[in-house]
Design an enzyme around this catalytic site. Structure first.
Site, PDB file in Angstrom:
ATOM      1  N   ASN A  49      54.546  42.826  34.471  1.00 42.22           N
ATOM      2  CA  ASN A  49      55.027  41.624  34.071  1.00 42.22           C
ATOM      3  C   ASN A  49      56.846  41.908  34.458  1.00 42.22           C
ATOM      4  O   ASN A  49      57.184  42.837  33.928  1.00 42.22           O
ATOM      5  CB  ASN A  49      54.716  40.795  33.041  1.00 42.22           C
ATOM      6  CG  ASN A  49      54.904  41.584  31.598  1.00 42.22           C
ATOM      7  OD1 ASN A  49      54.649  42.992  31.843  1.00 42.22           O
ATOM      8  ND2 ASN A  49      55.249  41.057  30.623  1.00 42.22           N
ATOM      9  N   GLU A  51      60.290  39.801  33.502  1.00 44.70           N
ATOM     10  CA  GLU A  51      60.853  38.818  33.094  1.00 44.70           C
ATOM     11  C   GLU A  51      62.526  38.444  33.396  1.00 44.70           C
ATOM     12  O   GLU A  51      62.958  39.412  33.932  1.00 44.70           O
ATOM     13  CB  GLU A  51      60.945  38.724  31.277  1.00 44.70           C
ATOM     14  CG  GLU A  51      59.524  39.079  30.784  1.00 44.70           C
ATOM     15  CD  GLU A  51      59.276  39.069  29.178  1.00 44.70           C
ATOM     16  OE1 GLU A  51      60.289  39.491  28.537  1.00 44.70           O
ATOM     17  OE2 GLU A  51      58.170  38.763  28.843  1.00 44.70           O
ATOM     18  N   CYS A  60      54.070  37.065  35.557  1.00 44.97           N
ATOM     19  CA  CYS A  60      52.827  37.653  35.027  1.00 44.97           C
ATOM     20  C   CYS A  60      52.468  38.949  35.867  1.00 44.97           C
ATOM     21  O   CYS A  60      52.665  38.972  37.245  1.00 44.97           O
ATOM     22  CB  CYS A  60      51.650  36.968  34.879  1.00 44.97           C
ATOM     23  SG  CYS A  60      51.736  35.545  33.803  1.00 44.97           S
ATOM     24  N   GLU A  62      49.704  40.032  36.729  1.00 42.85           N
ATOM     25  CA  GLU A  62      48.550  39.663  37.805  1.00 42.85           C
ATOM     26  C   GLU A  62      48.988  39.278  39.087  1.00 42.85           C
ATOM     27  O   GLU A  62      48.559  39.771  40.209  1.00 42.85           O
ATOM     28  CB  GLU A  62      47.639  38.633  37.016  1.00 42.85           C
ATOM     29  CG  GLU A  62      46.717  39.145  35.861  1.00 42.85           C
ATOM     30  CD  GLU A  62      47.622  38.557  34.717  1.00 42.85           C
ATOM     31  OE1 GLU A  62      48.727  38.696  34.472  1.00 42.85           O
ATOM     32  OE2 GLU A  62      46.744  38.171  33.691  1.00 42.85           O
ATOM     33  N   CYS A  93      46.651  34.068  32.037  1.00 44.22           N
ATOM     34  CA  CYS A  93      46.914  32.604  32.123  1.00 44.22           C
ATOM     35  C   CYS A  93      46.408  31.700  33.287  1.00 44.22           C
ATOM     36  O   CYS A  93      45.898  32.260  34.231  1.00 44.22           O
ATOM     37  CB  CYS A  93      48.586  32.530  32.092  1.00 44.22           C
ATOM     38  SG  CYS A  93      49.341  32.747  33.476  1.00 44.22           S
ATOM     39  N   CYS A  96      47.731  32.559  36.701  1.00 42.52           N
ATOM     40  CA  CYS A  96      47.268  33.670  37.518  1.00 42.52           C
ATOM     41  C   CYS A  96      45.938  33.346  37.896  1.00 42.52           C
ATOM     42  O   CYS A  96      45.269  33.851  39.089  1.00 42.52           O
ATOM     43  CB  CYS A  96      47.432  34.864  36.461  1.00 42.52           C
ATOM     44  SG  CYS A  96      49.130  35.446  36.345  1.00 42.52           S
TER      45      CYS A  96
HETATM   46  N1  THU Z   1      51.835  37.621  30.692  1.00 35.54           N
HETATM   47  C1  THU Z   1      51.144  38.435  31.659  1.00 35.54           C
HETATM   48  O1  THU Z   1      51.868  39.292  32.416  1.00 35.54           O
HETATM   49  N2  THU Z   1      49.991  38.213  32.052  1.00 35.54           N
HETATM   50  C2  THU Z   1      49.426  37.296  31.251  1.00 35.54           C
HETATM   51  O2  THU Z   1      48.239  37.137  31.677  1.00 35.54           O
HETATM   52  C3  THU Z   1      49.908  36.655  30.285  1.00 35.54           C
HETATM   53  C4  THU Z   1      51.260  36.762  30.057  1.00 35.54           C
HETATM   54  C5  THU Z   1      53.291  38.095  30.608  1.00 35.54           C
HETATM   55  C6  THU Z   1      54.341  37.022  30.904  1.00 35.54           C
HETATM   56  C7  THU Z   1      55.544  37.330  29.925  1.00 35.54           C
HETATM   57  O3  THU Z   1      56.158  38.305  30.583  1.00 35.54           O
HETATM   58  C8  THU Z   1      54.655  38.074  28.654  1.00 35.54           C
HETATM   59  O4  THU Z   1      53.462  38.283  29.162  1.00 35.54           O
HETATM   60  C9  THU Z   1      54.652  37.205  27.532  1.00 35.54           C
HETATM   61  O5  THU Z   1      54.105  35.955  27.647  1.00 35.54           O
END
Ligand code: THU
Length: 136
Positions: A49, A51, A60, A62, A93, A96
């Site tokens: 991920n 941000e 994310c 994925e 989520c 994804c």
């Molecule tokens: N996140 C993912 O990378 N994958 C998921 O399936 C759920 C959430 C990340 C997004 C964000 O950077 C952090 O987790 C907190 O939500």
């Protein structure tokens, strides 16, 4: 070469996701996630991920893995692994799930806690998003 069995594939893919997680850029949530896709040809593509200070731009693990793979010309994904430090592992989520349903509809999904890579929960993309939206 002998085809690796499913248990070996699962363990290998989960380890690849854990490796990819090390490159997560998550300064805001501090929640690092790694993902790895496996193609039928045996290639593994990892992602983590990323941000943004404008939080909604976050992507994310994925989707990063999927976008990397697709833009490297990879298709025909048979599995995806997702790893984070979360009891029983992180579930993908909704966003994804939609992208996976479009580009990896037949894939198995392996989920693990980064503190326990040997306990792998198993799902399918189809099971995680039944009746997915599609234009075809
Ligand atoms: N996140 C993912 O990378 N994958 C998921 O399936 C759920 C959430 C990340 C997004 C964000 O950077 C952090 O987790 C907190 O939500």
């Amino acid at each position: 070469m002998k085809k690796p069995n499913k248990a070996v594939l699962k363990a290998t893919l989960v380890k690849a996701a854990a490796r990819a997680r090390k490159e997560a850029v998550a300064p805001y949530s501090k929640f690092q996630v790694g993902a790895a896709l496996l193609t039928r040809a045996g290639e593994i593509i990892g992602g983590a991920n990323v941000e943004s200070a404008s939080y909604g731009l976050t992507c994310c693990a994925e989707r990063i893995a999927l976008f990397k793979a697709l833009t490297e010309g990879k298709r025909d994904f048979i599995a995806v692994a997702v790893v984070a430090r979360w009891d029983q592992g992180p579930m993908p989520c909704g966003a994804c799930r939609q992208l996976l349903a479009e580009y990896a509809p037949k894939a198995d999904v392996y989920i693990a806690d980064s503190d326990d890579l040997k306990t792998i929960r198993e799902f399918t993309v189809q099971g995680l998003l039944p009746e997915a939206f599609t234009l075809s």
